[in-house]
Design an enzyme around this catalytic site. Structure first.
Site, PDB file in Angstrom:
ATOM      1  N   THR A  99       0.749   2.034   5.273  1.00 21.49           N
ATOM      2  CA  THR A  99       0.265   2.265   3.918  1.00 21.49           C
ATOM      3  C   THR A  99      -0.911   3.228   3.975  1.00 21.49           C
ATOM      4  O   THR A  99      -1.898   2.968   4.669  1.00 21.49           O
ATOM      5  CB  THR A  99      -0.161   0.941   3.256  1.00 21.49           C
ATOM      6  OG1 THR A  99       0.897  -0.017   3.392  1.00 21.49           O
ATOM      7  CG2 THR A  99      -0.454   1.145   1.788  1.00 21.49           C
ATOM      8  N   LYS A 122       3.043  -2.761  12.731  1.00 19.83           N
ATOM      9  CA  LYS A 122       3.163  -3.265  11.362  1.00 19.83           C
ATOM     10  C   LYS A 122       4.646  -3.355  11.021  1.00 19.83           C
ATOM     11  O   LYS A 122       5.196  -2.516  10.292  1.00 19.83           O
ATOM     12  CB  LYS A 122       2.413  -2.334  10.401  1.00 19.83           C
ATOM     13  CG  LYS A 122       1.936  -3.017   9.131  1.00 19.83           C
ATOM     14  CD  LYS A 122       0.920  -2.173   8.394  1.00 19.83           C
ATOM     15  CE  LYS A 122       0.385  -2.895   7.178  1.00 19.83           C
ATOM     16  NZ  LYS A 122      -0.604  -2.081   6.452  1.00 19.83           N
ATOM     17  N   GLU A 175      -7.735 -11.807  12.176  1.00 22.18           N
ATOM     18  CA  GLU A 175      -7.910 -10.764  11.167  1.00 22.18           C
ATOM     19  C   GLU A 175      -7.980 -11.422   9.805  1.00 22.18           C
ATOM     20  O   GLU A 175      -8.197 -12.637   9.697  1.00 22.18           O
ATOM     21  CB  GLU A 175      -6.744  -9.768  11.219  1.00 22.18           C
ATOM     22  CG  GLU A 175      -5.369 -10.391  11.027  1.00 22.18           C
ATOM     23  CD  GLU A 175      -4.223  -9.429  11.301  1.00 22.18           C
ATOM     24  OE1 GLU A 175      -4.467  -8.343  11.850  1.00 22.18           O
ATOM     25  OE2 GLU A 175      -3.080  -9.777  10.953  1.00 22.18           O
TER      26      GLU A 175
END
Length: 275
Positions: free
Chosen positions: A29, A141, A174
């Site tokens: 992204t 990802k 995270e």
């Protein structure tokens, strides 16, 4: 939101595409600013790593970069999502080496909440949903994001901005959609993500910036209580790009950990905002 599939403006995907069937692919992204895709080389590098890890066919990376630049041209502020699926296939897990990957691009507006969070800071809660340990897929990802889907639902119910996410051993990894750093004096810490988690491109950028500074960066394995003694905590992703943490509600019915300092945030923000 506008979509392109394999270079053509389109919003229909075959039901036998392996992204639909198995989450077989990876994505990134990208923040778009003044018609430019920010940190594009780092995004492409991570996509390449994902393609290699998933044994997907090699792509024409020059063609993909060219298409990305064409799509974002003229966009003053937005978000470009790039999905690479293995392509269309049969019912089972096995795949034919001749499958042609599917490239999906989408362009949407920039989330205004990040601008507000950079000013007031973000509130965090501790996620009850852990992240599974898988060293092979750590960093990339990939399209299997059920953990994040469930964590996001918890965040919305708690009315916080983000959540601390632990692995199944209780170690800090995270946030739901961001990486995390914390500072104690001139020492800056970030979780070791070699076992699980996403290697965010803004995390990489910050590591590069800290290497050129008088801060001492350490990648560590720590339990979330380490944040209780931090001078400052911040979170980052490619869109934010870096946001200070105002408070963390780590334990129910106990006082939140609160942070006043923004020293590190103010040092990093100007460089992180550059397109």
């Amino acid at each position: 939101m506008t979509y392109w599939i394999n270079g053509n403006q389109c919003d229909h995907l075959p039901v036998n595409d392996r992204a639909v069937q198995f989450g077989d692919g990876c994505f990134t992204t990208i923040r778009v600013e003044q018609g430019l895709p920010a940190l594009l080389p780092l995004h492409i590098k991570r996509l390449q790593k994902g393609v290699e890890k998933l044994f997907m066919p090699a792509l024409d990376w020059f063609q993909l970069e060219t298409h990305i630049k064409q799509v974002v041209k003229g966009c003053e502020s937005g978000v470009l999502k790039v999905i690479l699926s293995r392509g269309t296939g049969g019912r089972g897990y096995s795949f034919d080496d001749t499958i042609k990957p599917t490239q999906i691009l989408s362009l949407s507006s920039y989330p205004e909440r990040y601008i507000a969070q950079r000013q007031k800071g973000a509130s965090l809660v501790l996620s009850p949903i852990p992240m599974g340990i898988n060293p092979y897929l750590a960093g990339i990802k990939h399209l299997n994001r059920l953990e994040q889907v469930l964590i996001k639902q918890f965040i919305e119910q708690s009315k916080a901005d983000e959540a601390l996410v632990l692995d199944s051993d209780g170690l800090l990894i995270e946030c739901c959609t961001a990486n995390i750093f914390w500072r104690k004096g001139k020492s800056v810490y970030t979780p070791d993500i070699s076992q699980c988690g996403v290697e965010g491109v803004m995390r990489q950028k910050i590591i590069e910036l800290l290497a050129e500074s008088d801060y001492n960066l350490l990648c560590v394995m720590r339990y979330p209580e380490a944040l209780a003694h931090a001078d400052e905590v911040l979170i980052c992703n490619s869109l934010m790009p870096v946001v200070p943490v105002d408070q963390i509600q780590a334990h129910e019915n106990q006082p939140a950990w609160k942070y006043q300092s923004r020293e590190l945030h103010e040092y990093l923000l100007p460089e992180c905002l550059r397109p």
